[in-house]
Design an enzyme around this catalytic site. Structure first.
Site, PDB file in Angstrom:
ATOM      1  N   GLU A   1      45.042  16.151  27.932  1.00 32.68           N
ATOM      2  CA  GLU A   1      45.945  15.725  29.015  1.00 32.68           C
ATOM      3  C   GLU A   1      47.023  16.758  29.323  1.00 32.68           C
ATOM      4  OE1 GLU A   1      44.876  13.769  26.555  1.00 32.68           O
ATOM      5  OE2 GLU A   1      44.541  11.729  27.252  1.00 32.68           O
TER       6      GLU A   1
ATOM      7  N   ALA B   1      40.116   9.567  31.422  1.00 33.15           N
ATOM      8  CA  ALA B   1      40.390   8.802  32.636  1.00 33.15           C
ATOM      9  C   ALA B   1      39.781   9.545  33.813  1.00 33.15           C
ATOM     10  CB  ALA B   1      41.901   8.669  32.825  1.00 33.15           C
TER      11      ALA B   1
ATOM     12  N   GLY C   1      41.360   9.878  27.722  1.00 32.35           N
ATOM     13  CA  GLY C   1      41.244   8.427  27.591  1.00 32.35           C
ATOM     14  C   GLY C   1      39.961   8.017  26.874  1.00 32.35           C
TER      15      GLY C   1
ATOM     16  N   GLU D   1      40.865   8.222  23.376  1.00 33.06           N
ATOM     17  CA  GLU D   1      41.757   7.082  23.082  1.00 33.06           C
ATOM     18  C   GLU D   1      40.955   5.803  22.911  1.00 33.06           C
ATOM     19  OE1 GLU D   1      45.901   7.450  24.790  1.00 33.06           O
ATOM     20  OE2 GLU D   1      44.695   8.193  26.459  1.00 33.06           O
TER      21      GLU D   1
END
Ligand code: HXC
Length: 256
Positions: free
Chosen positions: A130, A64, A107, A110
Protein backbone atom coordinates in the site's frame (compact mmCIF):
# COMPACT_ATOMS: atom_id res chain seq x y z
CA UNK A 1 -19.29 -14.58 -14.10
CA UNK A 2 -19.78 -14.77 -10.34
CA UNK A 3 -17.00 -13.16 -8.34
CA UNK A 4 -17.29 -15.64 -5.47
CA UNK A 5 -17.70 -19.37 -6.05
CA UNK A 6 -19.14 -21.37 -3.17
CA UNK A 7 -19.14 -25.17 -2.94
CA UNK A 8 -19.30 -27.94 -0.38
CA UNK A 9 -16.02 -29.80 -0.27
CA UNK A 10 -17.44 -32.46 2.02
CA UNK A 11 -20.24 -32.56 4.56
CA UNK A 12 -18.78 -30.06 7.00
CA UNK A 13 -16.45 -27.98 4.82
CA UNK A 14 -17.35 -25.03 2.61
CA UNK A 15 -14.91 -23.88 -0.04
CA UNK A 16 -15.00 -20.24 -1.16
CA UNK A 17 -13.13 -19.17 -4.29
CA UNK A 18 -12.23 -15.53 -4.97
CA UNK A 19 -12.87 -15.42 -8.69
CA UNK A 20 -11.71 -12.31 -10.55
CA UNK A 21 -8.71 -13.84 -12.29
CA UNK A 22 -8.22 -11.08 -14.88
CA UNK A 23 -7.36 -8.65 -12.06
CA UNK A 24 -5.54 -11.20 -9.87
CA UNK A 25 -8.71 -11.61 -7.75
CA UNK A 26 -8.59 -7.97 -6.58
CA UNK A 27 -11.19 -7.41 -3.87
CA UNK A 28 -13.89 -5.04 -5.06
CA UNK A 29 -16.93 -4.14 -2.94
CA UNK A 30 -19.15 -6.81 -4.52
CA UNK A 31 -16.63 -9.58 -3.93
CA UNK A 32 -16.03 -8.48 -0.33
CA UNK A 33 -19.81 -8.31 0.25
CA UNK A 34 -20.34 -11.76 -1.29
CA UNK A 35 -17.58 -13.17 0.91
CA UNK A 36 -19.07 -11.60 4.05
CA UNK A 37 -22.54 -12.96 3.16
CA UNK A 38 -21.20 -16.45 2.45
CA UNK A 39 -19.45 -16.44 5.84
CA UNK A 40 -22.66 -15.23 7.55
CA UNK A 41 -24.54 -18.15 5.98
CA UNK A 42 -21.81 -20.58 7.01
CA UNK A 43 -21.93 -19.22 10.55
CA UNK A 44 -25.70 -19.82 10.73
CA UNK A 45 -25.61 -23.29 9.15
CA UNK A 46 -24.96 -25.89 11.85
CA UNK A 47 -23.77 -28.42 9.31
CA UNK A 48 -20.85 -26.14 8.32
CA UNK A 49 -17.86 -26.72 10.58
CA UNK A 50 -15.00 -25.03 8.74
CA UNK A 51 -14.48 -22.72 5.73
CA UNK A 52 -11.55 -22.63 3.31
CA UNK A 53 -11.00 -19.48 1.24
CA UNK A 54 -8.62 -19.39 -1.73
CA UNK A 55 -8.18 -17.62 -5.06
CA UNK A 56 -8.89 -18.74 -8.62
CA UNK A 57 -6.14 -19.20 -11.19
CA UNK A 58 -3.12 -19.70 -8.92
CA UNK A 59 -3.29 -16.39 -7.04
CA UNK A 60 -4.92 -15.53 -3.73
CA UNK A 61 -5.70 -11.80 -4.21
CA UNK A 62 -3.70 -8.73 -5.28
CA UNK A 63 -5.39 -6.42 -2.80
CA UNK A 64 -8.25 -3.98 -2.82
CA UNK A 65 -9.47 -3.13 -6.30
CA UNK A 66 -7.32 -0.17 -7.29
CA UNK A 67 -9.96 1.20 -9.68
CA UNK A 68 -12.39 1.45 -6.75
CA UNK A 69 -9.68 2.76 -4.46
CA UNK A 70 -9.06 5.62 -6.91
CA UNK A 71 -12.62 6.86 -6.30
CA UNK A 72 -12.51 6.58 -2.51
CA UNK A 73 -11.98 9.58 -0.25
CA UNK A 74 -11.69 10.23 3.47
CA UNK A 75 -15.27 11.49 3.51
CA UNK A 76 -16.64 8.00 2.71
CA UNK A 77 -16.16 7.42 6.45
CA UNK A 78 -18.12 4.99 8.62
CA UNK A 79 -20.99 4.73 6.08
CA UNK A 80 -18.70 2.94 3.62
CA UNK A 81 -20.19 -0.57 3.07
CA UNK A 82 -16.69 -2.10 2.84
CA UNK A 83 -16.17 -1.40 6.51
CA UNK A 84 -19.18 -3.55 7.41
CA UNK A 85 -18.06 -6.31 5.02
CA UNK A 86 -14.61 -6.46 6.65
CA UNK A 87 -16.15 -6.51 10.14
CA UNK A 88 -18.41 -9.43 9.22
CA UNK A 89 -15.44 -11.34 7.78
CA UNK A 90 -13.35 -10.68 10.89
CA UNK A 91 -16.16 -11.81 13.21
CA UNK A 92 -16.76 -15.19 11.55
CA UNK A 93 -16.91 -17.48 14.60
CA UNK A 94 -15.89 -20.87 13.11
CA UNK A 95 -12.45 -21.98 11.96
CA UNK A 96 -11.44 -20.14 8.75
CA UNK A 97 -8.50 -21.35 6.67
CA UNK A 98 -6.82 -19.33 3.89
CA UNK A 99 -5.05 -21.34 1.19
CA UNK A 100 -2.49 -19.07 -0.44
CA UNK A 101 -0.84 -19.49 -3.84
CA UNK A 102 0.72 -16.74 -5.95
CA UNK A 103 0.10 -13.11 -5.14
CA UNK A 104 -1.34 -12.34 -1.72
CA UNK A 105 -0.96 -8.58 -1.45
CA UNK A 106 -2.47 -5.57 0.28
CA UNK A 107 -6.08 -6.23 1.25
CA UNK A 108 -5.59 -9.80 -0.02
CA UNK A 109 -2.85 -10.34 2.54
CA UNK A 110 -5.05 -8.68 5.17
CA UNK A 111 -7.80 -11.14 4.32
CA UNK A 112 -5.40 -14.09 4.61
CA UNK A 113 -4.20 -12.76 7.97
CA UNK A 114 -7.85 -12.66 9.18
CA UNK A 115 -7.98 -16.42 8.74
CA UNK A 116 -7.30 -18.61 11.77
CA UNK A 117 -4.99 -20.90 9.82
CA UNK A 118 -2.91 -19.80 6.87
CA UNK A 119 -1.65 -22.47 4.46
CA UNK A 120 0.95 -21.11 2.04
CA UNK A 121 2.69 -22.48 -1.02
CA UNK A 122 6.42 -21.94 -0.51
CA UNK A 123 6.66 -19.75 -3.63
CA UNK A 124 3.60 -17.61 -2.85
CA UNK A 125 4.29 -13.88 -2.56
CA UNK A 126 2.88 -12.02 0.42
CA UNK A 127 3.16 -8.33 1.12
CA UNK A 128 1.61 -5.00 2.00
CA UNK A 129 2.49 -2.76 -0.96
CA UNK A 130 0.00 0.00 0.00
CA UNK A 131 2.85 2.42 0.80
CA UNK A 132 3.64 2.56 -2.94
CA UNK A 133 0.13 3.94 -3.46
CA UNK A 134 0.61 6.50 -0.68
CA UNK A 135 -1.53 4.38 1.66
CA UNK A 136 -1.24 1.95 4.56
CA UNK A 137 -3.03 -1.35 5.20
CA UNK A 138 -6.59 -0.49 6.28
CA UNK A 139 -8.18 -3.78 7.31
CA UNK A 140 -6.10 -4.86 10.28
CA UNK A 141 -3.18 -6.40 8.39
CA UNK A 142 -0.62 -3.98 9.80
CA UNK A 143 -1.73 -4.72 13.36
CA UNK A 144 -1.84 -8.50 12.79
CA UNK A 145 1.67 -8.41 11.31
CA UNK A 146 2.94 -6.37 14.27
CA UNK A 147 1.37 -8.78 16.77
CA UNK A 148 3.05 -11.78 15.12
CA UNK A 149 6.29 -10.38 13.70
CA UNK A 150 7.09 -7.57 16.12
CA UNK A 151 8.21 -4.05 15.25
CA UNK A 152 11.30 -4.47 13.07
CA UNK A 153 9.96 -6.87 10.46
CA UNK A 154 6.55 -5.20 10.35
CA UNK A 155 8.14 -1.77 9.84
CA UNK A 156 10.24 -3.21 7.02
CA UNK A 157 7.24 -4.77 5.29
CA UNK A 158 4.86 -1.81 5.59
CA UNK A 159 7.44 0.96 4.97
CA UNK A 160 9.09 -0.68 1.94
CA UNK A 161 6.11 -2.60 0.54
CA UNK A 162 8.50 -5.48 -0.23
CA UNK A 163 7.10 -8.98 -0.54
CA UNK A 164 8.10 -12.15 1.26
CA UNK A 165 7.77 -15.72 0.02
CA UNK A 166 5.35 -18.21 1.50
CA UNK A 167 8.34 -20.07 2.92
CA UNK A 168 9.50 -16.90 4.68
CA UNK A 169 5.97 -16.24 5.99
CA UNK A 170 5.97 -19.75 7.44
CA UNK A 171 9.42 -19.34 9.01
CA UNK A 172 8.30 -16.03 10.55
CA UNK A 173 5.20 -17.59 12.13
CA UNK A 174 2.56 -16.01 9.91
CA UNK A 175 1.51 -19.29 8.35
CA UNK A 176 0.52 -22.53 10.05
CA UNK A 177 1.47 -24.85 7.17
CA UNK A 178 3.79 -24.54 4.18
CA UNK A 179 3.63 -26.78 1.12
CA UNK A 180 4.85 -27.04 -2.46
CA UNK A 181 3.64 -24.96 -5.40
CA UNK A 182 0.04 -25.85 -6.28
CA UNK A 183 -0.58 -27.80 -3.08
CA UNK A 184 -2.04 -25.12 -0.79
CA UNK A 185 -5.72 -25.79 -1.49
CA UNK A 186 -5.49 -29.57 -1.06
CA UNK A 187 -3.43 -29.14 2.10
CA UNK A 188 -5.96 -26.66 3.49
CA UNK A 189 -8.92 -28.89 2.60
CA UNK A 190 -7.27 -31.87 4.32
CA UNK A 191 -6.81 -29.75 7.46
CA UNK A 192 -10.42 -28.55 7.17
CA UNK A 193 -11.67 -32.14 6.98
CA UNK A 194 -9.86 -32.89 10.24
CA UNK A 195 -11.30 -29.77 11.90
CA UNK A 196 -14.80 -30.71 10.69
CA UNK A 197 -14.58 -33.81 12.88
CA UNK A 198 -13.69 -31.76 15.97
CA UNK A 199 -15.99 -30.41 18.69
CA UNK A 200 -17.62 -27.21 17.31
CA UNK A 201 -18.29 -25.54 20.63
CA UNK A 202 -14.76 -26.06 21.93
CA UNK A 203 -13.36 -24.88 18.59
CA UNK A 204 -15.43 -21.71 18.70
CA UNK A 205 -14.33 -20.93 22.25
CA UNK A 206 -10.71 -21.78 21.42
CA UNK A 207 -10.84 -19.30 18.54
CA UNK A 208 -12.33 -16.62 20.80
CA UNK A 209 -9.72 -17.29 23.46
CA UNK A 210 -6.78 -17.02 21.05
CA UNK A 211 -8.16 -13.82 19.53
CA UNK A 212 -8.66 -12.43 23.04
CA UNK A 213 -4.92 -12.83 23.64
CA UNK A 214 -3.75 -11.65 20.24
CA UNK A 215 -6.33 -9.09 19.08
CA UNK A 216 -9.06 -8.03 21.49
CA UNK A 217 -6.74 -6.02 23.70
CA UNK A 218 -5.40 -4.25 20.59
CA UNK A 219 -8.74 -2.82 19.43
CA UNK A 220 -7.59 0.81 19.85
CA UNK A 221 -4.63 0.08 17.57
CA UNK A 222 -6.91 -1.48 14.93
CA UNK A 223 -9.16 1.59 15.09
CA UNK A 224 -6.24 4.02 14.78
CA UNK A 225 -5.00 2.10 11.73
CA UNK A 226 -8.42 2.20 10.08
CA UNK A 227 -8.79 5.95 10.65
CA UNK A 228 -5.27 6.61 9.32
CA UNK A 229 -6.08 4.60 6.18
CA UNK A 230 -9.26 6.67 5.65
CA UNK A 231 -7.34 9.92 6.09
CA UNK A 232 -4.81 8.89 3.44
CA UNK A 233 -7.57 8.18 0.91
CA UNK A 234 -7.91 11.91 0.15
CA UNK A 235 -4.20 12.75 -0.30
CA UNK A 236 -2.35 13.82 -3.45
CA UNK A 237 0.13 11.02 -2.80
CA UNK A 238 -2.61 8.38 -3.03
CA UNK A 239 -3.78 9.89 -6.35
CA UNK A 240 -0.18 9.92 -7.62
CA UNK A 241 0.50 6.35 -6.40
CA UNK A 242 -2.54 5.01 -8.24
CA UNK A 243 -1.83 7.07 -11.38
CA UNK A 244 1.73 5.69 -11.40
CA UNK A 245 0.46 2.09 -11.03
CA UNK A 246 -1.90 2.61 -13.96
CA UNK A 247 0.80 4.26 -16.09
CA UNK A 248 3.27 1.49 -15.12
CA UNK A 249 5.86 4.10 -13.97
CA UNK A 250 7.52 4.88 -10.59
CA UNK A 251 5.51 7.33 -8.43
CA UNK A 252 6.73 10.81 -7.49
CA UNK A 253 5.35 11.64 -4.04
CA UNK A 254 4.95 15.22 -2.72
CA UNK A 255 3.98 14.54 0.91
CA UNK A 256 0.57 16.18 0.44
C1 HXC B 1 -7.17 -3.71 -9.69
C2 HXC B 1 -5.43 -4.95 -10.45
C3 HXC B 1 -4.91 -5.11 -9.15
C4 HXC B 1 -5.63 -4.49 -8.09
C5 HXC B 1 -3.63 -6.16 -10.50
N1 HXC B 1 -4.60 -5.63 -11.25
N2 HXC B 1 -3.79 -5.85 -9.22
N3 HXC B 1 -6.53 -4.26 -10.71
N4 HXC B 1 -6.75 -3.80 -8.40
N5 HXC B 1 -5.24 -4.57 -6.82
C6 HXC B 1 -4.77 -5.74 -12.69
C7 HXC B 1 -3.67 -4.98 -13.44
O1 HXC B 1 -3.99 -3.61 -13.56
C8 HXC B 1 -3.72 -5.70 -14.76
O2 HXC B 1 -4.80 -5.22 -15.53
C9 HXC B 1 -4.03 -7.14 -14.38
O3 HXC B 1 -4.61 -7.09 -13.09
C10 HXC B 1 -2.80 -8.01 -14.31
O4 HXC B 1 -1.84 -7.32 -13.54
P1 HXC B 1 -0.32 -7.13 -14.05
O5 HXC B 1 0.27 -6.05 -13.22
O6 HXC B 1 -0.28 -6.96 -15.51
O7 HXC B 1 0.26 -8.58 -13.68
P2 HXC B 1 1.67 -8.97 -13.08
O8 HXC B 1 2.78 -8.32 -13.85
O9 HXC B 1 1.64 -10.45 -12.96
O10 HXC B 1 1.69 -8.30 -11.63
C11 HXC B 1 0.77 -8.72 -10.67
C12 HXC B 1 0.86 -7.80 -9.44
C13 HXC B 1 0.63 -6.34 -9.85
C14 HXC B 1 2.22 -7.93 -8.76
C15 HXC B 1 -0.22 -8.30 -8.47
O11 HXC B 1 -0.55 -6.26 -10.67
C16 HXC B 1 0.46 -5.40 -8.71
O12 HXC B 1 1.44 -4.93 -8.14
N6 HXC B 1 -0.80 -5.09 -8.39
C17 HXC B 1 -1.13 -4.12 -7.35
C18 HXC B 1 -0.93 -4.71 -5.98
C19 HXC B 1 -1.25 -3.69 -4.92
O13 HXC B 1 -0.74 -2.57 -4.90
N7 HXC B 1 -2.13 -4.08 -3.99
C20 HXC B 1 -2.56 -3.22 -2.88
C21 HXC B 1 -3.78 -2.45 -3.27
S1 HXC B 1 -4.24 -1.34 -1.97
P3 HXC B 1 -4.63 -4.92 -17.13
O14 HXC B 1 -5.92 -4.25 -17.48
O15 HXC B 1 -3.40 -4.05 -17.27
O16 HXC B 1 -4.47 -6.30 -17.70
C22 HXC B 1 -5.01 -2.30 -0.86
C23 HXC B 1 -5.59 -1.55 0.32
C24 HXC B 1 -6.42 -2.48 1.17
O17 HXC B 1 -5.12 -3.47 -0.98
C25 HXC B 1 -7.35 -1.68 2.06
C26 HXC B 1 -8.32 -2.56 2.84
C27 HXC B 1 -9.29 -1.74 3.66
Amino acid sequence: MTDLLESRHDAGVVRLTLNRPTVRNALNTDLLGALASALDRAAQDETVRCVVVHGADSHFAAGADIDELAERSASDGPGDPRLGHWQRIQRFPKPLIAAVEGYCLGGGCELALCADLLVVANDAQLGQPEIRLGLIPGAGGLQRLAITLGKARTMHLVLTGERISGGQAYDWGLASQCCGHGEALDTALATAERLAEGPPLAQRLAKQAVLAVTETSQQAAFELGRRSFELLLSTDDKAEGIAAFRDKRPPSFSGK
